[in-house]
Write an enzyme that holds these catalytic residues in place. Structure first.
Site, PDB file in Angstrom:
ATOM      1  N   LYS A   1       0.831  -1.201   0.000  1.00  0.00           N
ATOM      2  CA  LYS A   1       0.000   0.000   0.000  1.00  0.00           C
ATOM      3  C   LYS A   1       0.867   1.253   0.000  1.00  0.00           C
ATOM      4  CE  LYS A   1      -3.753  -1.943   2.855  1.00  0.00           C
ATOM      5  NZ  LYS A   1      -4.893  -1.767   1.945  1.00  0.00           N
TER       6      LYS A   1
ATOM      7  N   ARG B   1     -10.532 -11.032   1.480  1.00  0.00           N
ATOM      8  CA  ARG B   1     -11.520 -11.952   0.905  1.00  0.00           C
ATOM      9  C   ARG B   1     -11.007 -13.391   0.896  1.00  0.00           C
ATOM     10  NH1 ARG B   1     -11.534  -8.312  -4.318  1.00  0.00           N
ATOM     11  NH2 ARG B   1     -10.969  -6.903  -2.623  1.00  0.00           N
TER      12      ARG B   1
END
Length: 246
Positions: free
Chosen positions: A20, A94
């Site tokens: 990130k 996920r």
């Protein structure tokens, strides 16, 4: 079980090899909020002796770059046996939720299952920290949760989930990709999770990205962690226990 609650617990999310940007990365210590919400909701239900048969499942991991980290475009096998092409290691939540959902259904056989997570920036941008997004395969469950949120001041907004989003995560080398296109990631993530829901199980996915931290004092909490989701699930469990939810 009447209900299974599943929470994402990424204790720190750097993005892994798909690192990130440095700005605001410190907020990623809050990526475990889904698990914290589930634990708090189960504790609240127990303390209130709510007449519901509910189980909570949480997963605690860390997503960091290292010599053992997932590589972009690795193919892994999930607990369900389905294979996943990991196109983006920052789509780790996920992957975690998929195994948690599968385990919860296989081990406890709930009639309904709700997962909650700080999952996608797409939902945060779309709803601007004013609502959590909700997706699912059961309109009655979505409506009941949305009503519970309205009752307690933790609002939900239903977002789209259809076959087109499901097509976006098809892979040439595995059963699915964890991330397909660079748009609509909230709906893609929901489509990914839906592939792990067993036939006949009612399911709702709550993406509470940007609702977990308040940048300033509010009427309900001081600046910092909000506890969003605890009242929502508690209200739903109370409604379920009093048979307001069918």
């Amino acid at each position: 079980f009447d209900l299974g609650l599943v929470g994402k617990g990424v204790t720190f999310d750097s993005g892994g090899i798909s690192l990130k940007p440095a700005a605001n990365m410190g907020d990623m210590k809050g990526d475990m909020t889904g698990s914290a919400v589930v634990v708090a909701a189960i504790k609240a239900a127990a303390l209130q002796k709510l007449p519901v048969n509910v189980v909570g499942v949480v997963g605690l991991v860390e997503n960091m770059p290292s010599g053992r980290a997932l590589h972009p475009f690795d193919v892994i096998r999930s607990m369900s046996g389905q294979t996943v092409e990991v196109t983006d290691t920052d789509g780790e939540g996920r992957l975690l939720l998929a195994d948690l959902l599968w385990y919860a259904q296989k081990r406890f056989e709930p009639a309904r299952i709700i997962d909650i997570a700080t999952l996608t920036g797409t939902v945060a941008y779309a709803l601007a920290g004013q609502y959590a997004g909700i997706f699912g395969n059961d309109k009655k469950l979505i409506a009941a949760l949305t009503e519970s949120g309205a009752e307690c001041g933790e609002p939900l907004w239903e977002l789209p989930l259809n076959d087109e989003f499901d097509k976006w995560i098809d892979s040439d080398v595995a059963d699915m990709k964890n991330v397909g296109k660079n748009i609509g990631d909230g709906s893609q993530a929901a489509a990914f999770l839906q592939r792990y829901i067993r036939k006949g199980v009612s399911w709702a996915h709550i993406d509470m990205a940007d609702m977990e931290i308040a940048g300033e004092d509010t009427a309900l909490c001081p600046k910092g962690a909000t506890g969003f989701g605890v009242q929502l699930l508690n209200q739903y469990l109370k409604n379920l226990g009093t048979e307001k939810v069918k």
